[in-house]
Design a protein around this motif. Structure first.
Motif, PDB file in Angstrom:
ATOM      1  N   UNK A  74       2.912  -1.436  13.139  1.00 22.78           N
ATOM      2  CA  UNK A  74       2.527  -0.057  13.466  1.00 22.78           C
ATOM      3  C   UNK A  74       3.015   0.833  12.326  1.00 22.78           C
ATOM      4  N   UNK A  75       2.086   1.475  11.623  1.00 24.10           N
ATOM      5  CA  UNK A  75       2.441   2.340  10.501  1.00 24.10           C
ATOM      6  C   UNK A  75       3.033   3.648  11.029  1.00 24.10           C
ATOM      7  N   UNK A  76       4.204   4.010  10.510  1.00 22.82           N
ATOM      8  CA  UNK A  76       4.883   5.237  10.951  1.00 22.82           C
ATOM      9  C   UNK A  76       4.903   6.320   9.863  1.00 22.82           C
ATOM     10  N   UNK A  77       4.872   5.895   8.606  1.00 24.11           N
ATOM     11  CA  UNK A  77       4.873   6.835   7.479  1.00 24.11           C
ATOM     12  C   UNK A  77       3.780   6.412   6.500  1.00 24.11           C
ATOM     13  N   UNK A  78       2.916   7.357   6.114  1.00 25.16           N
ATOM     14  CA  UNK A  78       1.820   7.011   5.215  1.00 25.16           C
ATOM     15  C   UNK A  78       2.291   6.898   3.770  1.00 25.16           C
ATOM     16  N   UNK A  79       1.375   6.590   2.883  1.00 28.29           N
ATOM     17  CA  UNK A  79       1.744   6.344   1.482  1.00 28.29           C
ATOM     18  C   UNK A  79       2.214   7.599   0.767  1.00 28.29           C
ATOM     19  N   UNK A  80       2.002   8.775   1.393  1.00 32.40           N
ATOM     20  CA  UNK A  80       2.466  10.033   0.807  1.00 32.40           C
ATOM     21  C   UNK A  80       3.835  10.443   1.343  1.00 32.40           C
ATOM     22  N   UNK A  81       4.429   9.569   2.182  1.00 37.97           N
ATOM     23  CA  UNK A  81       5.751   9.851   2.724  1.00 37.97           C
ATOM     24  C   UNK A  81       5.749  10.746   3.940  1.00 37.97           C
TER      25      UNK A  81
ATOM     26  N   UNK B  45       0.818  -1.208   0.000  1.00 37.66           N
ATOM     27  CA  UNK B  45       0.000   0.000   0.000  1.00 37.66           C
ATOM     28  C   UNK B  45       0.861   1.271   0.000  1.00 37.66           C
ATOM     29  N   UNK B  46       2.188   1.091  -0.001  1.00 42.24           N
ATOM     30  CA  UNK B  46       3.085   2.240  -0.012  1.00 42.24           C
ATOM     31  C   UNK B  46       3.368   2.817   1.348  1.00 42.24           C
ATOM     32  N   UNK B  47       2.890   2.164   2.408  1.00 43.07           N
ATOM     33  CA  UNK B  47       3.102   2.658   3.764  1.00 43.07           C
ATOM     34  C   UNK B  47       4.325   1.988   4.387  1.00 43.07           C
ATOM     35  N   UNK B  48       4.974   2.716   5.294  1.00 39.26           N
ATOM     36  CA  UNK B  48       6.129   2.190   6.019  1.00 39.26           C
ATOM     37  C   UNK B  48       5.735   1.998   7.475  1.00 39.26           C
ATOM     38  N   UNK B  49       6.185   0.890   8.061  1.00 40.57           N
ATOM     39  CA  UNK B  49       5.843   0.621   9.451  1.00 40.57           C
ATOM     40  C   UNK B  49       6.891  -0.211  10.152  1.00 40.57           C
TER      41      UNK B  49
ATOM     42  N   UNK C  82       3.010   9.639  10.440  1.00 38.15           N
ATOM     43  CA  UNK C  82       1.645   9.471  10.950  1.00 38.15           C
ATOM     44  C   UNK C  82       1.423  10.364  12.161  1.00 38.15           C
ATOM     45  N   UNK C  83       0.290  11.035  12.205  1.00 40.39           N
ATOM     46  CA  UNK C  83      -0.049  11.906  13.327  1.00 40.39           C
ATOM     47  C   UNK C  83      -0.798  11.150  14.418  1.00 40.39           C
TER      48      UNK C  83
END
Length: 386
Positions: free
Chosen positions: A355-362, A335-339, A365-366
């Motif tokens: 745990x997702x730390x960076x979303x697919x837009x780079x 999905x392009x997400x980093x976790x 995560x807030x």
């Protein structure tokens, strides 16, 4: 020792394991006392989890205090007495690492193995039989855990320490033997032989740490491949060790397709294959006689030789026990997400909780986003990126 996220890392915490980049460059060494600047540097390097000691030793606390006391007075503009970052919420799902042996047991056993073997090698003592007691203690410790053969265990890449390697091979081989329903005597023989399977390496002058032996000069390759013979020679007259255990020491590098050594035979017992699977895997992730690779790569290597080097049911038992992506691994999904992997799912070693730390837009995560891969079947891990 426990795994924490950078959000929970505090000044004065002690690093418990080397923090490494993807190329195994050590960023922070074991024993480093954390400072605020270190946390920011780790964030810049996109390292989001580290192992720290459970308790800060008194000396380390004093060292931190001393550093603060001698720190030059900052300029007024640098002083921020009233400023602080908003308090961050604790993660809803804590990081949960599952190891085969408790940290204190592993350290104690490793030191014991080293003491026994080094006395034997350098002083020609006859106390090698103390390994038997150590093996039994490992079995007992493993069996104390509930549903021990139903779990998925986190095993991480590390340095080429021969004693740590022997302990890791012993631990995983014992689990496989239990999972396959071997007899108590067979489990014991596998455990004790695993602890001394690479005894012969202590007699070599050829460097084997982080070395692909197939790239060494022919004479060095030949010498390295004699280590199993040296080990067998050292134990063949030991009356406390069974013939099955001695055969494992001699043949743990033999393969069903006759591609192994030292004899190139296809007469490889199932007990020997169990140790052989674990030895092959751990050599790859620790760099003993091989160029070190990632856990998921080493697991794929084992999977590729199922039915060729090792019986397929032995490989299957191994694959069910070891996590493909250990807790703390930084991964990227389709999905392009980093976790970051925070937990394993029993019976699903390739489908952890992330745990997702960076979303697919780079973007960072807030708010917390947790993905359980056995529930989110459309999400898969595509890459391990550290």
């Amino acid at each position: 020792m426990r795994l924490v996220t950078l959000d929970n890392l505090k000044e004065g915490d002690i690093i418990a394991n080397d923090v490494m980049l993807e190329d195994y460059t050590v960023v922070l060494g074991k024993g480093t006392v954390i400072k605020e600047s270190y946390v920011e540097k780790l964030r810049e390097l996109e390292i989001y989890t580290v192992y720290i000691e459970d308790a800060v030793p008194e000396k380390a606390e004093q060292a931190v205090k001393k550093t603060v006391e001698v720190k030059p007075q900052p300029a007024a503009k640098e002083t921020k007495p009233q400023q602080s970052e908003p308090e961050k919420k604790e993660p809803q799902i804590p990081v949960e690492e599952i190891t085969i042996l408790r940290d204190d047991v592993e350290k104690q056993v490793k030191n014991k193995i080293k003491e026994i073997i080094e006395l034997h090698v350098y002083q020609q003592t006859t106390g090698l039989e103390k390994i038997a007691e150590t093996a039994q203690n490992i079995i007992t410790d493993i069996l104390e855990e509930e549903e021990v053969i139903e779990k998925v265990y986190d095993v991480r890449e590390r340095s080429a320490d021969i004693y740590e390697h022997s302990l890791q091979v012993c631990s995983i081989a014992t689990l496989i033997a239990l999972k396959l329903g071997l007899s108590e005597k067979e489990v014991y023989d596998i455990s004790v032989s695993s602890l001394i399977h690479d005894l012969g390496l202590r007699y070599l002058v050829v460097r084997y740490e982080n070395q692909d032996i197939n790239l060494l000069p022919a004479k060095d390759q030949e010498e390295y491949k004699k280590h199993s013979i040296y080990g067998y020679t050292a134990v063949k007259n030991e009356s406390w060790l069974s013939e099955n255990a001695k055969e494992i020491v001699l043949n743990h590098h033999e393969r069903k397709d006759r591609s192994g050594y030292p004899l190139g035979t296809d007469l490889v017992s199932r007990m020997t294959q169990i140790v052989g699977v674990c030895d092959e895997f751990d050599e790859c992730i620790s760099g003993v006689g091989k160029a070190r690779i990632r856990v998921h790569e080493a697991i794929n290597n084992i999977r590729n030789y199922s039915g060729i080097w090792f019986d397929s049911d032995i490989v299957e038992a191994f694959l069910q026990l070891i996590a493909v992506y250990p807790v703390g691994s930084k991964v990227k999904t389709n999905q392009g997400e980093t976790g970051v992997v925070v937990k394993q799912n029993p019976h699903f070693p390739e489908r952890p909780v992330i745990r997702i730390t960076i979303n697919k837009f780079g973007r960072a995560m807030m708010s917390e986003k947790i993905i359980n891969l056995i529930k989110e079947t459309n999400v898969v891990i595509q890459e391990v990126i550290k």
